[in-house]
Design a protein around this motif. Structure first.
Motif, short mmCIF file in Angstrom:
data_model
loop_
_atom_site.label_atom_id
_atom_site.label_comp_id
_atom_site.label_asym_id
_atom_site.label_seq_id
_atom_site.Cartn_x
_atom_site.Cartn_y
_atom_site.Cartn_z
N LYS A 114 0.84 -1.13 -0.04
CA LYS A 114 -0.15 -0.04 0.14
C LYS A 114 0.87 1.18 0.11
O LYS A 114 1.90 1.22 0.86
N PRO A 115 0.75 2.20 -0.87
CA PRO A 115 1.52 3.52 -0.98
C PRO A 115 1.39 3.96 0.34
O PRO A 115 0.37 4.21 1.29
N ASN A 116 2.58 4.10 1.03
CA ASN A 116 2.63 4.73 2.55
C ASN A 116 3.65 6.02 2.70
O ASN A 116 4.55 6.03 3.25
N PRO A 117 3.15 7.13 1.95
CA PRO A 117 3.81 8.46 2.17
C PRO A 117 3.77 8.87 3.46
O PRO A 117 2.60 8.70 4.14
N PHE A 118 4.88 9.36 3.85
CA PHE A 118 4.59 10.05 5.18
C PHE A 118 3.80 11.42 5.12
O PHE A 118 3.56 12.21 4.11
N PRO A 119 3.05 11.71 6.11
CA PRO A 119 2.19 12.89 6.25
C PRO A 119 3.03 14.17 6.05
O PRO A 119 3.09 14.91 7.05
N GLN A 175 1.20 8.35 -5.26
CA GLN A 175 2.02 8.09 -4.22
C GLN A 175 2.84 7.09 -4.19
O GLN A 175 3.81 6.95 -3.39
N GLN A 176 2.69 5.84 -4.92
CA GLN A 176 3.26 4.76 -4.90
C GLN A 176 4.71 5.35 -5.81
O GLN A 176 5.71 4.63 -5.37
N ARG A 177 4.56 5.78 -6.84
CA ARG A 177 5.73 6.53 -7.37
C ARG A 177 6.57 7.35 -6.74
O ARG A 177 7.86 7.18 -6.51
N MET A 193 10.19 -4.98 -3.77
CA MET A 193 8.82 -4.49 -3.96
C MET A 193 7.91 -5.43 -3.53
O MET A 193 7.82 -6.61 -4.00
N ASP A 194 7.06 -5.00 -2.55
CA ASP A 194 6.08 -6.03 -2.28
C ASP A 194 4.76 -5.92 -2.69
O ASP A 194 4.03 -4.90 -2.31
N GLU A 195 4.33 -6.35 -3.78
CA GLU A 195 3.20 -6.37 -4.46
C GLU A 195 2.79 -4.70 -4.56
O GLU A 195 1.72 -4.06 -4.40
N PRO A 196 3.72 -3.94 -5.20
CA PRO A 196 3.37 -2.51 -5.42
C PRO A 196 2.18 -1.86 -6.18
O PRO A 196 2.18 -0.94 -6.02
N CYS A 197 1.79 -2.98 -7.04
CA CYS A 197 0.68 -2.40 -7.74
C CYS A 197 -0.81 -3.08 -7.37
O CYS A 197 -1.72 -2.76 -7.82
N SER A 198 -0.75 -3.77 -6.18
CA SER A 198 -2.02 -4.24 -5.74
C SER A 198 -3.12 -3.37 -5.65
O SER A 198 -4.16 -3.76 -5.48
N ALA A 199 -2.64 -2.26 -5.05
CA ALA A 199 -3.49 -1.19 -4.71
C ALA A 199 -3.90 -0.23 -5.86
O ALA A 199 -4.41 0.80 -5.52
N LEU A 200 -3.50 -0.54 -7.07
CA LEU A 200 -3.61 0.57 -7.97
C LEU A 200 -4.49 0.06 -9.17
O LEU A 200 -4.69 -1.14 -9.44
N ASP A 201 -4.84 1.21 -9.97
CA ASP A 201 -5.50 0.74 -11.12
C ASP A 201 -4.88 0.33 -12.32
O ASP A 201 -3.66 0.80 -12.09
N ILE A 223 10.84 -8.40 -6.82
CA ILE A 223 9.45 -7.86 -6.70
C ILE A 223 8.45 -9.18 -6.50
O ILE A 223 8.62 -10.10 -7.00
N VAL A 224 7.57 -8.85 -5.41
CA VAL A 224 6.68 -10.08 -5.21
C VAL A 224 5.33 -9.59 -5.93
O VAL A 224 5.00 -8.45 -5.77
N THR A 225 4.84 -10.52 -6.62
CA THR A 225 3.62 -10.21 -7.29
C THR A 225 2.45 -11.28 -7.26
O THR A 225 2.85 -12.38 -7.31
#
Lengths: 273, 322
Positions: A114-119, A175-177, A193-201, A223-225
């Motif tokens: 899940k993209p996790n940018p800092f606030p 966010q993921q980029r 990369m742990d399933e980096p696209c699983s939350a993306l369109d 990469i895990v996918t």
């Protein structure tokens, strides 16, 4: 820790020479992982080739993410997790007692599911790693790293005029980029990369996949996918995990067209999953 | 569907169930009544505070009450009595309350916050499992126990320590009351802050640690900035608890209404004065008795404001990551 640092910069200079370093960057031998009494990985032997994309595939719960997290010791954060066996990064045992995980993770970065940018602002998100590692001595150097990282992550054009806006305000794909840019800002050798696209369109996914392909020039990517199509599109090597075992590993093309093991055959044709 | 079923379908009873609707209505009514009792009593207390305070302000002008610096609520029984005029300046009470609360917060903020950080970020699950309940036992100690501990153990200790270094410490000092009150609110701060810190998503910790931050860098740069609004809320809540605390100050802080900022002197607080005004036999309509209502109203308004602000902050923060 110093060992790792000098070894790493040595490796980096080797990479710049035309003679390509053919030795794998990671070698894992007989890796067992336990969560409490439950064994999650059983005798994994796997080499990660340098400057290539290696994908780890397999059904849910097969241990592919667990293995990925062994490579930068993120499993240390799980109290009940125990790792046995030998994992070497450039010939050094990363589970040796003298290894500093902080230094290790500087060289082996990670992008999460899940993209996790800092606030914080976009700029501060990227600058976070270089700041804590003291990579820059001046504001302009830091500016350069931020721009370089965003360029590399294909995000610069979209955000260059709003670097001070919060990173959490971007779209999921952006966010993921941003997270990828944040990871490469500390100039790691390897990016996990742990399933980096699983939350993306699908469109954001395609952008990230192109990006992964460009990034392998400079970085080694694991990469895990969940998506076999993705593995086939982005990776040069594929490892298939099943029930805690590494069933088969090989060139992506070979593995998908003529798998040796029946279980691999069954998985890629959709019979187990 | 067979023709037989189709025939019976018309007879399905969907208008009158076999369980009575009145039971549901009675249950609902009882529940409403119970919650109404609590609300009505609260409203009643607030109004009683308001009206009695108004009666007090008929006798003593509000400006004198709020800005007067002399508090000696003795009123004359006979006209020729000494100290016949009561003085109702609440300022020494307010400063005394603030002084003690301030000392308490100085003790409780670092201790509570740091133990929350330790528990949520450093402690293993096993340590956490027994340390957290232990901390919460502190919250279960009756305040009267804290009170006599402050008055009989801490205050004499401070006094003798003070004497040995040549300081004159009053035997009922603001310091003794403040220190113990601080200990009392540690669990409040630590448990609220712990909740807030735990609400910071694990993904942010992973991101920071995955970039090669140490634990303390992660806490300082990522977790605390994200948790600070909630922590501020928990501190305000603790402050309002300290301001309203009674037993400890009655027993350890004394009744001398000194206007001072020196923690070694005796001060008194709003709550301690209310107790003093209303214990014993009193005329119900003297200015002295009525002043307790005015003090109560003042206290109520201050703690209400603090509570509302802190709950707002805490809730706003909680929504942020949902």
């Amino acid at each position: 820790m110093n060992n790792i640092v000098t070894e790493m910069s040595g490796a980096a200079s080797v990479q710049n020479k035309p003679a390509v370093n053919k030795a794998p960057i990671f070698t894992a031998k007989n890796v067992d992982v336990y969560y409490g009494a439950k064994q999650a990985l059983d005798k994994i032997n796997l080499d990660i080739p340098r400057n290539k994309v290696t994908s780890l595939i397999g059904p849910s719960g097969c241990g592919k993410s667990t293995f990925l997290r062994c490579l930068n010791r993120m499993n240390d954060l799980v109290d009940i997790c125990r790792v046995e066996g030998d994992i070497q990064l450039e010939g050094q045992d990363i589970y040796a007692p003298e290894v500093d995980v902080v230094a290790l993770r500087q060289h082996v970065g990670m992008v999460f599911q899940k993209p996790n940018p800092f606030p914080k602002s976009i700029y501060d998100n990227i600058a976070y790693g270089p700041r804590i590692h003291g990579l820059t001595s001046s504001k302009s150097e830091l500016d350069d790293i931020v721009e370089w990282s965003l360029q590399r992550a294909g995000l610069w054009k979209e955000v260059s005029d709003r670097l001070q806006e919060p990173g959490t305000g971007l779209s999921g794909g952006q966010q993921q980029r941003l997270c990828i840019a944040r990871a490469i800002a500390v100039r790691p050798e390897v990016i996990l990369m742990d399933e980096p696209c699983s939350a993306l369109d699908p469109i954001a996914t395609a952008t990230i996949e192109e990006l992964i392909d460009e990034l392998r020039e400079k970085f080694t990517i694991v990469i895990v996918t969940h998506s076999m199509q993705q593995a086939a599109r982005v990776s040069q090597r594929t490892a298939f995990f099943h029930l805690g075992n590494l069933v088969e590993t090989g060139a992506t093309k070979t593995l998908f067209t003529s798998p040796e093991d029946e279980r691999t055959q069954n998985y890629i044709t959709g019979r187990i999953g | 569907m067979s023709p037989e079923n189709a025939a019976t379908a018309a007879k399905l009873n969907i208008t009158a169930g076999n369980r009575s609707k009145t039971v549901e209505m009675i249950v609902t009514g009882v529940l409403i009544a119970c919650s109404l009792v609590a609300i009505l009593v609260t409203v009643g207390i607030v109004f009683s505070l308001l009206f009695e305070s108004l009666r007090f302000f008929e006798r003593v002008p509000m400006s004198e009450f709020l800005f007067g610096t002399k508090w000696s609520p003795q009123t004359a029984l006979r006209a020729d009595q000494v100290a016949a005029d009561g003085a109702f300046g609440a300022v020494p009470l307010i400063t005394g309350t603030l002084l003690i609360s301030f000392i308490a917060m100085c003790v409780a903020t670092p201790l509570g916050l740091f133990s929350a950080i330790y528990l949520s970020e450093y402690a293993s699950k096993r340590t956490r499992d027994w340390v957290k309940p232990l901390l919460e036992i502190l919250a279960g100690i009756p305040t009267v126990v804290y009170g006599f501990f402050a008055a009989l153990v801490v205050a004499p200790m401070l006094r003798s320590t003070g004497e040995s270094v040549g300081l004159n410490v009053s035997s009922e000092s603001a310091l003794a009351a403040g220190l113990i009150m601080g200990v009392m609110i540690i669990p409040l701060i630590s448990s609220l802050s712990d909740d807030v810190i735990n609400a910071v998503p694990q993904s942010l910790r992973d991101a920071s640690l995955g970039l090669g931050s140490t634990d303390s860098e992660t806490i300082r740069n990522v977790i605390l900035p994200a948790a600070i609004p909630g922590i501020a809320g928990s501190l305000l809540l603790a402050a309002s608890r300290a301001i309203g605390e009674t037993m400890i100050v009655v027993m350890a802080a004394g009744l001398a209404a000194n206007l001072t900022a020196n923690p070694l002197e005796a001060v008194t607080t709003i709550t301690a004065q209310i107790v003093a005004l209303l214990t014993g036999d009193q005329e119900f309509d003297s200015a002295k008795t009525l002043s307790a209502f005015a003090l109560g109203l003042l206290l109520f308004i201050v703690t209400l404001i603090l509570n509302v602000i802190s709950l707002k902050i805490v809730n706003k923060y909680r929504e942020q990551y949902d």
